[in-house]
Design a protein around this motif. Structure first.
Motif, mmCIF file in Angstrom:
data_model
loop_
_atom_site.group_PDB
_atom_site.id
_atom_site.type_symbol
_atom_site.label_atom_id
_atom_site.label_comp_id
_atom_site.label_asym_id
_atom_site.label_seq_id
_atom_site.Cartn_x
_atom_site.Cartn_y
_atom_site.Cartn_z
ATOM 1 N N LYS A 397 -0.282 -14.395 0.065
ATOM 2 C CA LYS A 397 0.563 -13.209 -0.055
ATOM 3 C C LYS A 397 2.018 -13.559 0.226
ATOM 4 O O LYS A 397 2.322 -14.553 0.895
ATOM 5 C CB LYS A 397 0.101 -12.110 0.900
ATOM 6 C CG LYS A 397 0.250 -12.422 2.378
ATOM 7 C CD LYS A 397 -0.162 -11.216 3.215
ATOM 8 C CE LYS A 397 0.060 -11.471 4.704
ATOM 9 N NZ LYS A 397 -0.277 -10.264 5.512
ATOM 10 N N SER A 399 5.971 -11.374 0.763
ATOM 11 C CA SER A 399 6.681 -10.098 0.851
ATOM 12 C C SER A 399 8.176 -10.341 0.978
ATOM 13 O O SER A 399 8.620 -11.289 1.632
ATOM 14 C CB SER A 399 6.180 -9.278 2.042
ATOM 15 O OG SER A 399 6.415 -9.944 3.261
ATOM 16 N N ILE A 414 3.258 -9.002 -2.927
ATOM 17 C CA ILE A 414 2.032 -9.180 -3.697
ATOM 18 C C ILE A 414 1.007 -9.898 -2.826
ATOM 19 O O ILE A 414 1.348 -10.575 -1.854
ATOM 20 C CB ILE A 414 2.280 -9.989 -4.993
ATOM 21 C CG1 ILE A 414 2.897 -11.358 -4.647
ATOM 22 C CG2 ILE A 414 3.161 -9.217 -5.951
ATOM 23 C CD1 ILE A 414 3.050 -12.272 -5.857
ATOM 24 N N SER A 415 -0.281 -9.733 -3.189
ATOM 25 C CA SER A 415 -1.352 -10.350 -2.419
ATOM 26 C C SER A 415 -2.552 -10.582 -3.317
ATOM 27 O O SER A 415 -2.806 -9.813 -4.249
ATOM 28 C CB SER A 415 -1.746 -9.457 -1.239
ATOM 29 O OG SER A 415 -2.950 -9.900 -0.634
ATOM 30 N N SER A 416 -3.295 -11.648 -3.019
ATOM 31 C CA SER A 416 -4.540 -11.927 -3.730
ATOM 32 C C SER A 416 -5.555 -12.466 -2.725
ATOM 33 O O SER A 416 -5.249 -13.374 -1.949
ATOM 34 C CB SER A 416 -4.316 -12.943 -4.846
ATOM 35 O OG SER A 416 -5.503 -13.136 -5.599
ATOM 36 N N SER A 447 -6.730 -8.065 -5.792
ATOM 37 C CA SER A 447 -5.297 -8.320 -5.970
ATOM 38 C C SER A 447 -4.535 -7.024 -5.765
ATOM 39 O O SER A 447 -5.043 -5.928 -6.056
ATOM 40 C CB SER A 447 -5.018 -8.877 -7.365
ATOM 41 O OG SER A 447 -5.735 -10.076 -7.579
ATOM 42 N N SER A 448 -3.313 -7.137 -5.260
ATOM 43 C CA SER A 448 -2.540 -5.928 -4.989
ATOM 44 C C SER A 448 -1.050 -6.223 -5.052
ATOM 45 O O SER A 448 -0.602 -7.366 -4.904
ATOM 46 C CB SER A 448 -2.903 -5.355 -3.616
ATOM 47 O OG SER A 448 -2.631 -6.291 -2.596
ATOM 48 N N ILE A 449 -0.300 -5.157 -5.261
ATOM 49 C CA ILE A 449 1.149 -5.184 -5.225
ATOM 50 C C ILE A 449 1.603 -3.930 -4.501
ATOM 51 O O ILE A 449 0.973 -2.869 -4.631
ATOM 52 C CB ILE A 449 1.747 -5.259 -6.649
ATOM 53 C CG1 ILE A 449 3.279 -5.375 -6.575
ATOM 54 C CG2 ILE A 449 1.315 -4.077 -7.504
ATOM 55 C CD1 ILE A 449 3.917 -5.677 -7.924
ATOM 56 N N ARG A 468 1.050 1.465 -3.334
ATOM 57 C CA ARG A 468 0.268 0.237 -3.436
ATOM 58 C C ARG A 468 -0.674 0.368 -4.632
ATOM 59 O O ARG A 468 -1.267 1.437 -4.852
ATOM 60 C CB ARG A 468 -0.533 0.023 -2.150
ATOM 61 C CG ARG A 468 -1.389 -1.238 -2.133
ATOM 62 C CD ARG A 468 -2.223 -1.300 -0.856
ATOM 63 N NE ARG A 468 -2.972 -2.539 -0.762
ATOM 64 C CZ ARG A 468 -2.516 -3.654 -0.222
ATOM 65 N NH1 ARG A 468 -1.288 -3.680 0.293
ATOM 66 N NH2 ARG A 468 -3.259 -4.749 -0.175
ATOM 67 N N SER A 470 -4.037 -1.585 -6.080
ATOM 68 C CA SER A 470 -5.030 -2.628 -5.826
ATOM 69 C C SER A 470 -6.027 -2.666 -6.972
ATOM 70 O O SER A 470 -6.361 -1.631 -7.561
ATOM 71 C CB SER A 470 -5.758 -2.373 -4.500
ATOM 72 O OG SER A 470 -6.505 -1.170 -4.547
#
Length: 800
Positions: A397, A399, A414-416, A447-449, A468, A470
């Motif tokens: 991730k 930020s 973002i994150s995965s 996954s997310s933003i 968010r 996801s």
């Protein structure tokens, strides 16, 4: 004539004694001032050995009186200031000294709220339902068996409960234990307790504090629908060596901070171990074969590469072992005991880069490996049957944070996350009576933003807007059953199955998760806040026990188990006293959750490859009102709170007994405890003694009793129609602690203190559960975890 002589002699005797006393008395002159500005203080109270003294005062704050020679305890107090205590030895004819009293309003906060949001953070903090709890506050709370416990500290806050002493986690605002996202320096924790819930796994000397988000949850957090418990580890000291630790009957601990390159690089290592289970051998025969021990180890390396870049590594390792004579339920295994062994291995690497004073970025790589095991040593054999499961969590991730001024803060990232779950594996070893079993691995990609924008529109109005998105994909290899439509999901109604290759996507879920918080400042010392949050959860625990065990099964969302979706609305009123000594808060909330997971009547999860045949999904709702008053400064600090709350589920997946719970009506969850009252008081008597008291009251939790009994072949069997149809007795408990310090050591490099505590002071036999036992008839018994007062003694030290 003789009577006159006698009268004169008596008069001379009294006059002589008065003259003698005056000759033996000393003049005491004490100058009392305000510590911040040296203003002379009048109208003070001076007590000599707890008795009020008479004295004269001057305009410059000098207070004068006489004392006979000897040793005395002097107490000096003034309204709004911390009391001063000192022992003096009166020998000379005149004694003079000065005292600077500390204004309580200017003292650092002692309890609960850190300085987030500046002075009066309770009022000015943007988000509601957020409680920063410092480790200093947690250490003031009387601890069970002398072990400072983060989770027990959390349970003293409104809206936070558990099902009892041996609970494997906490329930926050009507959520299950797996609906809490627990982070230790950004790494997730799947089992937050040692020894089946007796202690939390977080090492107290290496913990800086925590933030509890139970209302306004920032959009940077996701994956759970109830709350976030964000625990941060200490950064090691860059300039000098430090050591802290403690010794108790339960565990020993040591934390070391060591600079490697002064002002640039340092390392922290913290260890805690409990190997005192030899005490069981001294107990009654039924306890002599019990073994229970644990250890945890934390390390953190901080490297300041230059003025704009830092690199941080955090590692965590814990291990538990518990052995009991109670045997497991695996057929054909003739075991001598049941052993539980479970471990957590976490690691993270974080790179922080500052472009300038307004813009920075942080990128993290995170790994968690949780492995619970059940071991069954076979009778008359060296072989051990091994049951394994586990979760491997991998995350990347990044930020970006931008703060152009004090009134505007923007963050995005973002994150995965890649999940790999081992649902269960039976390894029989050399046993010929048991066949090996392997449940196929579950894998998923989340996954997310996210975007966050916190802005102050004017002096009184501020907004926090978060969004968010996801997206979750269930990944093969997998075999997915196809069932007859509109019929229960069971082995009878299977049509066929579809196989998916490794990495192939066979289920998709996702959506937006808005987070909104509004604050209006009524006055400088009061505000109202309103918030809304939507959250999604793709990972959950399936369990048919009161509280999920460390060995309970985790599962991912798939074609039949849909992700949980929760919507929370909350509002609150917050007020501080003019000097921020007292805080008051009143919060209300309502949460609705779709696709809550519960077990079918008679469910069996052991080595079940198709978990959807044992579970049902439905709706949940939770609502409550939380009232809290706290005193943050002074000799007496603490808080009291009361919560009224309900947590209910409704499961109606179809027609028939096996597709409904309680005929499809709303029913109380295992952790539904309508009334909760907590009180924590800390009394500091100078630098020498500190006393702590906590009182806890909760409504008894629900449990299930049979509707009646059926007799077959002269054996009675209970039958059940309604789940959670009765409650155990109410829970209440009083704890006490007494910490003794040596004030002469406060200015030395080595400081030590003793803490004596009593858990469950009046020996309340609180019920944990009620169970049935078939004897000549079926009898009900109450199980109590701690039915007596439990004393403890701990020695704590620090070296700087």
């Amino acid at each position: 004539m003789n009577s006159k002589v006698i009268l004169i002699l008596i008069s001379l005797l009294f006059m002589g004694s008065g003259i003698f006393a005056q000759q033996q008395s000393s003049l005491i002159q004490i100058t009392v001032k305000d510590s911040s500005d040296n203003t002379p203080l009048k109208d003070i109270v001076i007590k000599i050995d707890f008795k009020r003294a008479n004295f004269s005062s001057s305009e410059n704050g000098v207070h004068t009186f006489y004392l006979p020679q000897g040793e005395y305890g002097i107490t000096i107090s003034h309204l709004g200031y911390k009391t001063f205590r000192k022992r003096i030895n009166v020998k000379s004819s005149t004694i003079e000294f000065s005292v600077s009293l500390i204004n309580v309003a200017k003292e650092l906060d002692e309890v609960i709220v850190n300085n987030q949001g500046g002075s009066g953070g309770n009022v000015s903090r943007q988000l509601l339902g957020v409680t920063p709890l410092s480790i200093k506050t947690i250490k003031k709370i009387p601890a069970m068996m002398g072990e400072t416990d983060v989770l027990r500290g959390l349970q003293m806050l409104p809206g936070v409960t558990s099902v009892g002493e041996a609970a494997n986690g906490v329930n926050i605002r009507g959520g299950t234990t797996d609906q809490n996202l627990i982070l230790l320096d950004d790494t997730p924790i799947f089992n937050p307790t040692h020894l089946f819930g007796l202690f939390s796994i977080f090492p107290p000397d290496a913990t800086a504090g925590l933030d509890l988000y139970k209302g306004g949850i920032p959009s940077r957090f996701g994956g759970r629908v109830s709350s976030v418990i964000d625990i941060s580890l200490l950064n090691p000291s860059l300039d000098k060596f430090k050591a802290t630790g403690g010794i108790s009957l339960v565990a020993n601990r040591l934390t070391i901070e060591q600079p490697i390159i002064k002002d640039k690089m340092a390392v922290l290592v913290s260890g805690r171990a409990s190997y005192n289970d030899f005490f069981f051998k001294l107990g009654p025969p039924k306890l002599q074969n019990i073994r229970a021990n644990f250890y945890d180890l934390v390390t953190k390396v901080f490297y300041r590469m230059n003025a704009k870049n830092t690199l941080t590594f955090s590692g965590y390792l814990s291990n538990d072992f518990f052995q009991t004579d109670l045997l497991g339920t695996i057929s054909n295994v003739n075991a001598t005991s049941t052993q539980y062994a479970y471990s957590t291995k976490n690691a993270s690497v974080k790179w922080f880069h500052s472009f300038n004073s307004k813009l920075n970025i942080q990128t993290s790589a995170i790994l968690t490996d949780y492995e619970p095991k059940t071991l069954l040593p076979e009778l008359n054999s060296s072989n051990t049957v091994n049951i394994e499961s586990g979760i491997v969590y991998k995350q990347l991730k990044s930020s970006l944070s931008y703060q152009p001024n004090d009134k505007h803060h923007f963050e995005g990232g973002i994150s995965s996350i890649l999940y790999s779950i081992n649902p269960g594996k039976l390894n029989p070893g050399t046993s010929n009576s048991v066949n090996p079993i392997t449940i196929p691995e579950e894998r998923g990609l989340e996954s997310s933003i996210f975007l966050e924008d916190e802005i102050a529109l004017n002096r009184r109005v501020s907004l926090s807007l978060g969004l968010r998105y996801s997206h979750y994909m269930a990944l093969g290899a997998a075999t997915v059953r196809n069932y007859k439509p509109s019929l229960p999901l069971n082995d009878i109604n299977v049509i066929d199955s579809t196989k998916y290759k490794s990495g192939e996507v066979f289920a998709n879920y996702g959506g937006f998760e808005p987070r909104i918080s509004f604050k209006y400042l009524l006055t400088d010392n009061s505000s109202v806040k309103v918030g809304y949050s939507l959250m999604r959860q793709y990972l959950q625990v399936v369990s048919n026990t009161t509280t999920p065990l460390p060995t309970s099964r985790w599962t991912m969302s798939n074609n039949y188990i849909k992700p949980q979706v929760s919507q929370l609305i909350s509002a609150g009123y917050f007020k501080n006293s003019a000097n921020n000594i007292y805080e008051f808060s009143l919060e209300g909330y309502y949460r609705s959750t779709e696709n809550v997971l519960d077990f079918k009547p008679g469910a069996d999860f052991v080595f079940q490859p198709f978990i959807e045949t044992q579970t049902l999904q439905g709706k949940g709702k939770a609502y409550g009102l939380e009232l809290m008053v706290s005193k943050k400064k002074g000799e007496i600090t603490g808080w009291i709170n009361y919560t009224y709350s309900r947590a209910l589920n409704q499961i109606n997946a179809g027609q028939g007994f096996g597709e409904q719970i309680n005929s499809g009506n709303w029913y109380a969850t295992n952790f539904d405890r309508p009334h909760s009252f907590n009180a924590t008081v800390s009394i500091s008597q100078g630098g020498h003694h500190e006393f702590g008291f906590t009182f806890v009251y909760n409504t008894g939790r629900p449990f299930t009793v049979p509707e009646g009994y059926v007799q077959y072949n002269e054996v009675k069997y209970p039958y059940y129609l309604e789940r959670n149809n009765q409650r155990i007795s109410d829970y209440h408990r009083l704890d006490f602690s007494w910490t003794i310090r040596n004030p002469s050591m406060t200015k030395k490099r080595w400081e030590g203190s003793w803490t004596f505590g009593i858990y469950n002071l009046y020996a309340r036999q609180n019920a944990y559960s009620v169970y049935l036992k078939s004897e000549k008839t079926i009898n009900a018994y109450q199980l109590t975890i701690f039915g007596s007062a439990i004393p403890s003694l701990t020695y704590n030290f620090k070296f700087m």
